[in-house]
Write a protein that holds these residues in place. Sequence first.
Motif, PDB file in Angstrom:
ATOM      1  N   VAL A 149      61.039  40.075  31.712  1.00  0.00           N
ATOM      2  CA  VAL A 149      61.246  41.368  32.385  1.00  0.00           C
ATOM      3  C   VAL A 149      61.293  41.435  33.819  1.00  0.00           C
ATOM      4  CG1 VAL A 149      60.140  43.806  32.248  1.00  0.00           C
ATOM      5  CG2 VAL A 149      59.963  42.564  30.515  1.00  0.00           C
ATOM      6  N   GLN A 150      60.558  40.701  34.656  1.00  0.00           N
ATOM      7  CA  GLN A 150      60.292  40.823  35.911  1.00  0.00           C
ATOM      8  C   GLN A 150      60.456  39.461  36.719  1.00  0.00           C
ATOM      9  OE1 GLN A 150      57.193  43.513  37.242  1.00  0.00           O
ATOM     10  NE2 GLN A 150      58.474  45.370  37.091  1.00  0.00           N
ATOM     11  N   GLY A 151      60.336  38.575  35.895  1.00  0.00           N
ATOM     12  CA  GLY A 151      60.224  37.122  36.339  1.00  0.00           C
ATOM     13  C   GLY A 151      61.600  36.501  36.596  1.00  0.00           C
ATOM     14  N   SER A 152      61.819  35.473  37.301  1.00  0.00           N
ATOM     15  CA  SER A 152      63.117  35.015  37.607  1.00  0.00           C
ATOM     16  C   SER A 152      63.427  33.832  36.181  1.00  0.00           C
ATOM     17  CB  SER A 152      63.252  34.102  38.859  1.00  0.00           C
ATOM     18  OG  SER A 152      62.146  33.302  38.740  1.00  0.00           O
ATOM     19  N   VAL A 153      64.625  33.454  35.853  1.00  0.00           N
ATOM     20  CA  VAL A 153      64.810  32.576  34.935  1.00  0.00           C
ATOM     21  C   VAL A 153      65.671  31.376  35.600  1.00  0.00           C
ATOM     22  CG1 VAL A 153      65.916  31.879  32.788  1.00  0.00           C
ATOM     23  CG2 VAL A 153      64.578  34.167  33.071  1.00  0.00           C
ATOM     24  N   THR A 154      65.233  30.010  35.527  1.00  0.00           N
ATOM     25  CA  THR A 154      65.863  28.956  35.995  1.00  0.00           C
ATOM     26  C   THR A 154      66.435  27.950  34.967  1.00  0.00           C
ATOM     27  OG1 THR A 154      64.933  29.049  38.092  1.00  0.00           O
ATOM     28  CG2 THR A 154      65.981  27.241  37.681  1.00  0.00           C
ATOM     29  N   LEU A 155      67.615  27.477  34.704  1.00  0.00           N
ATOM     30  CA  LEU A 155      68.023  26.688  33.732  1.00  0.00           C
ATOM     31  C   LEU A 155      68.688  25.392  34.319  1.00  0.00           C
ATOM     32  CD1 LEU A 155      69.324  29.123  30.765  1.00  0.00           C
ATOM     33  CD2 LEU A 155      66.804  28.313  31.202  1.00  0.00           C
ATOM     34  N   LEU A 156      68.350  24.532  33.922  1.00  0.00           N
ATOM     35  CA  LEU A 156      69.165  23.031  34.436  1.00  0.00           C
ATOM     36  C   LEU A 156      69.241  21.975  33.294  1.00  0.00           C
ATOM     37  CD1 LEU A 156      70.121  21.521  36.956  1.00  0.00           C
ATOM     38  CD2 LEU A 156      67.796  20.718  37.305  1.00  0.00           C
ATOM     39  N   ASN A 157      70.390  21.523  33.282  1.00  0.00           N
ATOM     40  CA  ASN A 157      70.592  20.420  32.291  1.00  0.00           C
ATOM     41  C   ASN A 157      70.361  21.011  30.743  1.00  0.00           C
ATOM     42  OD1 ASN A 157      71.660  18.477  33.878  1.00  0.00           O
ATOM     43  ND2 ASN A 157      69.636  17.940  34.576  1.00  0.00           N
TER      44      ASN A 157
END
Length: 132
Positions: free
Chosen positions: A48-56
């Motif tokens: 909802v309010q946090g960031s999302v980081t995706l790698l590989n």
Amino acid sequence: MPNCVKDLEIHSMKGEIDIRDCESDILAISEFGAVHIHGGRSVEASSVQGSVTLLNCGSATVNTIDGSVKCSKINGSLHIETQGGDIQASRIKGNVIALTKDGDISVFRPEGRIRLISHDGDIELELSGNFG
């Protein structure tokens, strides 16, 4: 993580989720914390309010309300929707769909079909090689 784990589902209300080197299908949901996933087959992530980081990762679907999204080295398709967060995606092998109401979108070196929509933010697209 052992190869026998096929699916991983994690929910957090306020805490951060950090998953690394998991070759499984992943569902990660955090209400107010960030989500970081490095390595995964098929990923669904939301905050909802946090960031999302995706790698590989393989293919990925990301949803946020106010969190920013950063995705890099996705080997399949990528679908991102956010209300107010910025979107940054690079080196996506499959199709890219990025939708935001108020955020900016930056996409670098995509290889599939591209659909970028921002109601009030800027859109930046950098292509490598020939287009087509």
